[in-house]
Design a protein around this motif. Structure first.
Motif, PDB file in Angstrom:
ATOM      1  N   LEU A  58     -42.576  63.290  25.940  1.00 56.36           N
ATOM      2  CA  LEU A  58     -42.321  64.669  26.354  1.00 56.36           C
ATOM      3  C   LEU A  58     -42.521  64.852  27.858  1.00 56.36           C
ATOM      4  N   VAL A  59     -43.489  64.163  28.448  1.00 55.52           N
ATOM      5  CA  VAL A  59     -43.742  64.336  29.889  1.00 55.52           C
ATOM      6  C   VAL A  59     -43.002  63.309  30.754  1.00 55.52           C
ATOM      7  N   THR A  60     -42.372  62.315  30.136  1.00 55.46           N
ATOM      8  CA  THR A  60     -41.623  61.324  30.922  1.00 55.46           C
ATOM      9  C   THR A  60     -40.130  61.409  30.635  1.00 55.46           C
ATOM     10  N   VAL A  61     -39.728  61.177  29.422  1.00 57.49           N
ATOM     11  CA  VAL A  61     -38.304  61.105  29.086  1.00 57.49           C
ATOM     12  C   VAL A  61     -37.631  62.480  29.107  1.00 57.49           C
ATOM     13  N   PHE A  62     -38.270  63.477  28.539  1.00 58.11           N
ATOM     14  CA  PHE A  62     -37.651  64.806  28.480  1.00 58.11           C
ATOM     15  C   PHE A  62     -37.293  65.349  29.868  1.00 58.11           C
ATOM     16  N   PRO A  63     -38.189  65.277  30.859  1.00 59.47           N
ATOM     17  CA  PRO A  63     -37.786  65.742  32.200  1.00 59.47           C
ATOM     18  C   PRO A  63     -36.599  64.960  32.779  1.00 59.47           C
ATOM     19  N   PHE A  64     -36.539  63.652  32.505  1.00 57.71           N
ATOM     20  CA  PHE A  64     -35.394  62.874  32.988  1.00 57.71           C
ATOM     21  C   PHE A  64     -34.102  63.333  32.332  1.00 57.71           C
ATOM     22  N   LEU A  65     -34.175  63.734  31.064  1.00 56.51           N
ATOM     23  CA  LEU A  65     -32.985  64.278  30.399  1.00 56.51           C
ATOM     24  C   LEU A  65     -32.519  65.546  31.108  1.00 56.51           C
TER      25      LEU A  65
ATOM     26  N   LEU B 109     -29.174  55.354  36.405  1.00 52.37           N
ATOM     27  CA  LEU B 109     -30.511  55.390  36.988  1.00 52.37           C
ATOM     28  C   LEU B 109     -31.473  56.152  36.070  1.00 52.37           C
ATOM     29  N   PHE B 110     -31.054  57.307  35.603  1.00 54.72           N
ATOM     30  CA  PHE B 110     -31.923  58.103  34.731  1.00 54.72           C
ATOM     31  C   PHE B 110     -32.158  57.418  33.384  1.00 54.72           C
ATOM     32  N   TYR B 111     -31.115  56.828  32.809  1.00 57.35           N
ATOM     33  CA  TYR B 111     -31.301  56.103  31.548  1.00 57.35           C
ATOM     34  C   TYR B 111     -32.202  54.886  31.742  1.00 57.35           C
ATOM     35  N   GLY B 112     -32.093  54.255  32.881  1.00 55.00           N
ATOM     36  CA  GLY B 112     -32.977  53.128  33.187  1.00 55.00           C
ATOM     37  C   GLY B 112     -34.432  53.557  33.278  1.00 55.00           C
ATOM     38  N   LEU B 113     -34.670  54.693  33.918  1.00 54.77           N
ATOM     39  CA  LEU B 113     -36.043  55.208  34.012  1.00 54.77           C
ATOM     40  C   LEU B 113     -36.583  55.568  32.628  1.00 54.77           C
TER      41      LEU B 113
ATOM     42  N   VAL C 183     -31.526  71.081  24.615  1.00 54.50           N
ATOM     43  CA  VAL C 183     -31.858  69.707  25.009  1.00 54.50           C
ATOM     44  C   VAL C 183     -33.176  69.293  24.360  1.00 54.50           C
ATOM     45  N   PHE C 184     -34.126  70.216  24.300  1.00 55.96           N
ATOM     46  CA  PHE C 184     -35.414  69.943  23.648  1.00 55.96           C
ATOM     47  C   PHE C 184     -35.214  69.610  22.163  1.00 55.96           C
ATOM     48  N   LEU C 185     -34.372  70.384  21.496  1.00 56.97           N
ATOM     49  CA  LEU C 185     -34.082  70.115  20.080  1.00 56.97           C
ATOM     50  C   LEU C 185     -33.393  68.764  19.908  1.00 56.97           C
ATOM     51  N   LEU C 186     -32.460  68.468  20.790  1.00 59.61           N
ATOM     52  CA  LEU C 186     -31.769  67.177  20.751  1.00 59.61           C
ATOM     53  C   LEU C 186     -32.755  66.031  20.984  1.00 59.61           C
ATOM     54  N   PHE C 187     -33.645  66.198  21.950  1.00 64.49           N
ATOM     55  CA  PHE C 187     -34.693  65.221  22.243  1.00 64.49           C
ATOM     56  C   PHE C 187     -35.523  64.935  20.984  1.00 64.49           C
ATOM     57  N   ASN C 188     -35.904  65.987  20.277  1.00 60.87           N
ATOM     58  CA  ASN C 188     -36.713  65.825  19.069  1.00 60.87           C
ATOM     59  C   ASN C 188     -35.911  65.229  17.920  1.00 60.87           C
ATOM     60  N   LYS C 189     -34.648  65.637  17.783  1.00 58.87           N
ATOM     61  CA  LYS C 189     -33.810  65.104  16.707  1.00 58.87           C
ATOM     62  C   LYS C 189     -33.599  63.600  16.886  1.00 58.87           C
ATOM     63  N   VAL C 190     -33.266  63.192  18.091  1.00 61.52           N
ATOM     64  CA  VAL C 190     -33.074  61.759  18.359  1.00 61.52           C
ATOM     65  C   VAL C 190     -34.390  61.019  18.189  1.00 61.52           C
ATOM     66  N   GLY C 191     -35.488  61.629  18.627  1.00 60.58           N
ATOM     67  CA  GLY C 191     -36.807  61.008  18.465  1.00 60.58           C
ATOM     68  C   GLY C 191     -37.152  60.757  17.012  1.00 60.58           C
TER      69      GLY C 191
ATOM     70  N   SER D 159     -31.145  64.626  34.742  1.00 58.47           N
ATOM     71  CA  SER D 159     -30.024  63.686  34.816  1.00 58.47           C
ATOM     72  C   SER D 159     -28.691  64.356  35.110  1.00 58.47           C
ATOM     73  N   GLY D 160     -28.571  65.627  34.818  1.00 60.75           N
ATOM     74  CA  GLY D 160     -27.306  66.320  35.016  1.00 60.75           C
ATOM     75  C   GLY D 160     -26.344  66.113  33.860  1.00 60.75           C
ATOM     76  N   TYR D 161     -26.777  65.362  32.862  1.00 58.08           N
ATOM     77  CA  TYR D 161     -25.913  65.085  31.717  1.00 58.08           C
ATOM     78  C   TYR D 161     -25.866  66.271  30.754  1.00 58.08           C
ATOM     79  N   HIS D 162     -26.922  67.077  30.774  1.00 57.58           N
ATOM     80  CA  HIS D 162     -27.013  68.247  29.890  1.00 57.58           C
ATOM     81  C   HIS D 162     -27.047  69.516  30.726  1.00 57.58           C
ATOM     82  N   LYS D 163     -26.528  70.585  30.162  1.00 54.40           N
ATOM     83  CA  LYS D 163     -26.596  71.879  30.843  1.00 54.40           C
ATOM     84  C   LYS D 163     -28.043  72.370  30.838  1.00 54.40           C
TER      85      LYS D 163
END
Length: 126
Positions: A73-80, A38-42, A97-105, A83-87
Motif C-alpha cells: 500500500l505504501v510502495t506499489v499503490f503510489p507508483f500506480l 520504469l514504474f513497473y520496474g520499481l 485504482v485502489f479497488l483495482l489494486f486490491n482486486k489484483v492483490g 505512473s500516469g497509466y490510471h486516471k
C-alpha cells in the motif's frame, strides 16, 4: 541480512529488465512508453523485496499478510497513481485504482497460495 539479500535479488532482476526496456524506449524516442516500464520496474523491485515477509517463520501468517499488504500500500499503490497509466483527476478515479489494486492483490494472493499448496504437496510426496 541473508534474507534481505534474497529479496533484493528477487526484486532487482525484474527491475533490471524493466530498466533496460525503459532505457531502450527512451533511446527510441518513445518517452511516454518508457515511463510505464520504469514504474513497473520499481513496483517489481518492491514486490521482490517484500516477498521475504512470508519467510519470517517467527511471524504468524496473519501478521505476514498484514505487513505485506501495508508494504504494498505504501510502495506499489503510489507508483500506480504516479505512473500516469490510471486516471487520478478525482477522488472517485483514485478510489477506482485502489479497488483495482486490491482486486489484483487478492487474485495474486489466492493464486500464489494455491501454487504454494501444490508445490508443498509435491515436495511431501518425494
Amino acid at each position: 541480512m541473508k534474507l534481505f539479500l534474497k529479496g533484493l535479488i528477487r526484486g532487482t532482476l525484474p527491475f533490471a529488465v524493466m530498466l533496460s526496456m525503459y532505457a531502450w524506449n527512451n533511446f527510441q524516442g518513445r518517452a511516454a512508453d518508457a515511463k510505464v516500464f520504469l514504474f513497473y520496474g520499481l513496483m517489481a523491485l518492491f514486490l521482490g523485496l517484500a516477498s521475504i515477509i512470508y519467510e519470517l517463520k517467527q511471524w504468524s501468517f496473519r501478521k505476514q499478510v498484514i505487513v505485506h499488504y501495508l508494504t504494498m500500500l505504501v510502495t506499489v499503490f503510489p507508483f500506480l497513481l504516479l505512473s500516469g497509466y490510471h486516471k487520478t483527476n478525482s477522488f472517485g478515479a483514485i478510489f477506482h485504482v485502489f479497488l483495482l489494486f486490491n482486486k489484483v492483490g487478492v487474485m495474486l494472493f489466492v493464486t500464489t497460495a494455491i501454487i504454494s499448496k501444490i508445490r508443498n504437496s509435491l515436495i511431501r510426496l518425494n
